[in-house]
Scaffold this active site. Structure first.
Site, short mmCIF file in Angstrom:
data_model
loop_
_atom_site.label_atom_id
_atom_site.label_comp_id
_atom_site.label_asym_id
_atom_site.label_seq_id
_atom_site.Cartn_x
_atom_site.Cartn_y
_atom_site.Cartn_z
N CYS A 1 40.46 39.98 38.14
CA CYS A 1 41.34 39.85 37.18
C CYS A 1 40.77 40.78 35.74
O CYS A 1 39.15 41.75 36.48
CB CYS A 1 41.39 38.56 36.48
SG CYS A 1 40.17 37.41 36.00
N ARG B 1 41.62 33.62 36.08
CA ARG B 1 42.57 34.08 36.77
C ARG B 1 42.02 33.77 38.33
O ARG B 1 41.90 33.73 39.06
CB ARG B 1 43.33 34.91 36.80
CG ARG B 1 44.55 35.18 36.03
CD ARG B 1 45.23 35.92 35.47
NE ARG B 1 44.46 37.27 34.49
CZ ARG B 1 45.33 38.22 34.12
NH1 ARG B 1 46.73 38.59 34.97
NH2 ARG B 1 44.48 39.34 34.19
N ASP C 1 48.35 36.35 32.56
CA ASP C 1 46.66 36.05 31.83
C ASP C 1 46.82 35.08 31.26
O ASP C 1 47.68 34.84 29.79
CB ASP C 1 46.22 37.17 31.08
CG ASP C 1 44.38 36.65 31.11
OD1 ASP C 1 44.47 35.26 30.90
OD2 ASP C 1 43.77 37.94 31.24
#
Length: 154
Positions: A11, A17, A118
């Site tokens: 990420c 994440r 996100d």
């Protein structure tokens, strides 16, 4: 024989994440080496407490690691790299001459248009929603890996 021996989730900052994704995948495939990286890691920041908490609420313990940046050495024939969105996939291929086996998580799970938003800087509800989206796609991906399918089968 499975084509991949290692999975790296990627990420942006490697605090939300990708560490959640690695934790979830490890629950499905404990025998597999699963790691996480970030595209932009300015310093070894600890994992986000909200990400750690949401994993904990689902009885998964996120390792107490710090953010680690993706490097050219992370790519190999037996390493699967799963990213959160198409832009990140393109950025990796543009940035690293050694990049191979890079797919969005949705793409690998057979849901090409699904991307993982996100949750950074948002509330617990967004973190939980992110976890649930990751879980669903990782469950599908784990089944694909367990079935020893190669990417060409999708």
């Amino acid at each position: 024989m499975n084509r991949f021996n290692k999975i790296i989730f990627v990420c942006i900052g490697n605090t939300c994440r990708s560490p959640m994704a690695a934790t979830i995948m490890h629950a499905f495939l404990p025998e597999m080496l699963v790691e996480s990286r970030g595209m932009v890691v300015l310093f070894p920041e600890p994992y986000n407490p909200k990400a750690v908490a949401v994993c904990s609420r689902h009885n998964m313990i996120m390792p107490s690691n710090c953010a680690t940046e993706l490097t050219g050495e992370d790519f190999s024939n037996d390493t699967l790299v799963l990213v959160m969105n198409k832009d990140m996939k393109h950025k990796i291929y543009d940035t690293f001459a050694t990049a191979i086996n890079v797919y969005t998580l949705g793409e690998f799970a057979g849901e090409t248009d699904v991307e993982i938003a996100d949750p950074y800087g948002k509330g617990a509800e967004e973190y939980n929603s992110c976890f649930e989206g990751l879980y669903r796609l990782i469950e599908k991906s784990a089944e694909i890996l367990k079935d020893n399918k190669n990417k060409e089968d999708y």
